[in-house]
Scaffold this motif. Structure first.
Motif, PDB file in Angstrom:
ATOM      1  N   ARG A 176       0.852  -1.195  -0.024  1.00 54.21           N
ATOM      2  CA  ARG A 176      -0.062   0.149  -0.014  1.00 54.21           C
ATOM      3  C   ARG A 176       0.896   1.316  -0.115  1.00 54.21           C
ATOM      4  O   ARG A 176       1.593   1.432   1.081  1.00 54.21           O
ATOM      5  N   ILE A 177       0.608   1.990  -0.897  1.00 59.81           N
ATOM      6  CA  ILE A 177       1.390   3.292  -1.061  1.00 59.81           C
ATOM      7  C   ILE A 177       0.502   4.444  -1.301  1.00 59.81           C
ATOM      8  O   ILE A 177      -0.436   4.618  -1.632  1.00 59.81           O
ATOM      9  N   VAL A 192       1.472   6.392   7.068  1.00 59.18           N
ATOM     10  CA  VAL A 192       2.588   5.442   7.190  1.00 59.18           C
ATOM     11  C   VAL A 192       2.825   4.861   8.395  1.00 59.18           C
ATOM     12  O   VAL A 192       3.130   3.829   8.964  1.00 59.18           O
ATOM     13  N   ALA A 193       3.183   5.902   9.301  1.00 56.68           N
ATOM     14  CA  ALA A 193       3.399   5.423  10.612  1.00 56.68           C
ATOM     15  C   ALA A 193       2.227   4.723  11.383  1.00 56.68           C
ATOM     16  O   ALA A 193       3.022   3.886  12.107  1.00 56.68           O
ATOM     17  N   ASP A 194       1.145   4.867  11.316  1.00 60.78           N
ATOM     18  CA  ASP A 194       0.269   4.079  11.889  1.00 60.78           C
ATOM     19  C   ASP A 194      -0.150   2.787  11.135  1.00 60.78           C
ATOM     20  O   ASP A 194      -1.125   2.226  11.491  1.00 60.78           O
ATOM     21  N   GLY A 195       0.695   2.606  10.004  1.00 56.63           N
ATOM     22  CA  GLY A 195       0.438   1.250   9.328  1.00 56.63           C
ATOM     23  C   GLY A 195      -0.778   1.399   8.512  1.00 56.63           C
ATOM     24  O   GLY A 195      -0.926   0.190   7.811  1.00 56.63           O
ATOM     25  N   VAL A 196      -1.483   2.400   8.181  1.00 56.10           N
ATOM     26  CA  VAL A 196      -2.468   2.154   6.949  1.00 56.10           C
ATOM     27  C   VAL A 196      -1.975   2.136   5.736  1.00 56.10           C
ATOM     28  O   VAL A 196      -2.445   1.293   4.985  1.00 56.10           O
ATOM     29  N   ASP A 222       7.077   8.846  13.222  1.00 54.90           N
ATOM     30  CA  ASP A 222       7.957   7.518  13.368  1.00 54.90           C
ATOM     31  C   ASP A 222       7.911   6.778  11.781  1.00 54.90           C
ATOM     32  O   ASP A 222       7.313   5.684  11.956  1.00 54.90           O
ATOM     33  N   VAL A 223       8.769   7.205  10.932  1.00 52.19           N
ATOM     34  CA  VAL A 223       8.936   6.524   9.717  1.00 52.19           C
ATOM     35  C   VAL A 223      10.408   6.419   9.273  1.00 52.19           C
ATOM     36  O   VAL A 223      11.120   7.278   9.910  1.00 52.19           O
ATOM     37  N   LEU A 240      10.737   8.473  -0.604  1.00 56.54           N
ATOM     38  CA  LEU A 240       9.868   7.349  -0.208  1.00 56.54           C
ATOM     39  C   LEU A 240      10.237   7.027   1.147  1.00 56.54           C
ATOM     40  O   LEU A 240      11.419   6.618   1.535  1.00 56.54           O
ATOM     41  N   ILE A 241       9.078   6.998   1.805  1.00 53.35           N
ATOM     42  CA  ILE A 241       9.145   6.594   3.161  1.00 53.35           C
ATOM     43  C   ILE A 241       8.491   5.365   3.568  1.00 53.35           C
ATOM     44  O   ILE A 241       7.576   4.823   2.691  1.00 53.35           O
TER      45      ILE A 241
END
Length: 288
Positions: free
Chosen positions: A8-9, A62-66, A83-84, A186-187
């Motif tokens: 997932r991007i 991204v940090a939350d994993g969504v 936090d990435v 890109l993170i």
């Protein structure tokens, strides 16, 4: 690998960063269908799902994993402080965060900002810069249309993203102090592993190949045999240039790769050494 695994991007839903990001994805050979106004899309030939979001929201998703990964400007990443990890620098959508003041005012250095009011959408980056330079200034956080703040008496200066500087000029301002350089990155989630990590590695392989192609040109030329060694030193290639004999005695055809940054200087030197019929061809992909 599990056929159901997807990467997932998160990508900005509109604007220049969105256009550049999607263009890079296409150059990586990944096709997708994106209807007008849609906030999600599926790749048709790579296990990837797109989430089209506001750029400010991407680090959090991204940090939350969504989302597993995202493309965002370094300026947004530094401001959000989530936090990435930066998986790769992408080299496009370059800009800078700068302080600007009214055109009529002189600027003698960062100490001049002491005691001033500065309007910005990037208070954390600005606060860090001011603290590192021992400057005490009043930060006014506003979103959008930062450049009008001095004109309406809200601030003495602004701190905003600058690309060409035309917006500043239109609003009677001038750039005086760059404080942060930014480009698209890109993170990814710091804990990414397993199937998602393997998919990210596949994507990074494609991105690096596209970037290498953008930064290099394929060159073909004819040269006297007596000049082979000196021309080899000018166009070494990834290992060494390919050399093929021509029908005309005493001449060869040489093929190699040169870096975009060295292009014109190398061409001038090749001509000086007797190279003829120089052809320069764009490279679509370059596997290192």
């Amino acid at each position: 690998m599990n056929n159901s695994a997807k990467l997932r991007i998160a990508i900005q839903k509109s604007g220049r960063l969105s256009e550049d990001s999607l263009q890079m994805i296409k150059e990586c050979g990944i096709s997708f269908k994106n209807g007008i106004g849609a906030l999600k899309a599926e790749a048709t030939n790579f296990p990837m799902e797109f989430l089209l979001l506001r750029d400010d929201d991407i680090p959090g998703y991204v940090a939350d994993g969504v989302a597993d990964i995202g493309i965002v400007g370094e300026n947004v990443l530094a401001e959000k402080q989530r936090d990435v990890v930066v998986a790769h620098k992408l080299g496009f959508s370059k800009c800078r965060l700068s302080i600007a003041i009214p055109k009529s005012e002189p600027y003698e250095g960062v100490h001049q900002l002491d005691g001033k009011r500065i309007a910005t959408s990037y208070p954390k980056i600005l606060e860090t810069f001011l603290r590192n330079n021992n400057v005490q200034a009043e930060i006014h956080e506003i979103s959008g249309s930062v450049e009008i703040a001095p004109g309406i008496g809200l601030a003495d200066a602004i701190c905003d993203i600058v690309s060409s500087g035309s917006t500043l000029f239109t609003n009677g301002l001038k750039e005086v102090q760059p404080i942060f350089q930014s480009e698209a990155v890109l993170i990814s989630r710091p804990d990414m592993a397993g199937e998602q990590r393997a998919l990210l590695d596949k994507l990074l392989f494609r991105i690096r190949s596209v970037q290498a192609a953008r930064n290099n040109k394929y060159i073909l030329l004819n040269a006297p045999e007596s000049k082979i060694e000196v021309i080899k030193s000018l166009i070494p290639g990834m290992k060494s240039p390919s050399i093929l004999p021509l029908a005309e005695p005493g001449w060869v055809s040489m093929h190699s790769v040169i870096n975009e940054n060295d292009f014109w200087e190398v061409i001038e030197k090749l001509q000086a050494e007797g190279a003829q019929g120089i052809l320069v061809v764009p490279i679509e992909k370059m596997i290192l």
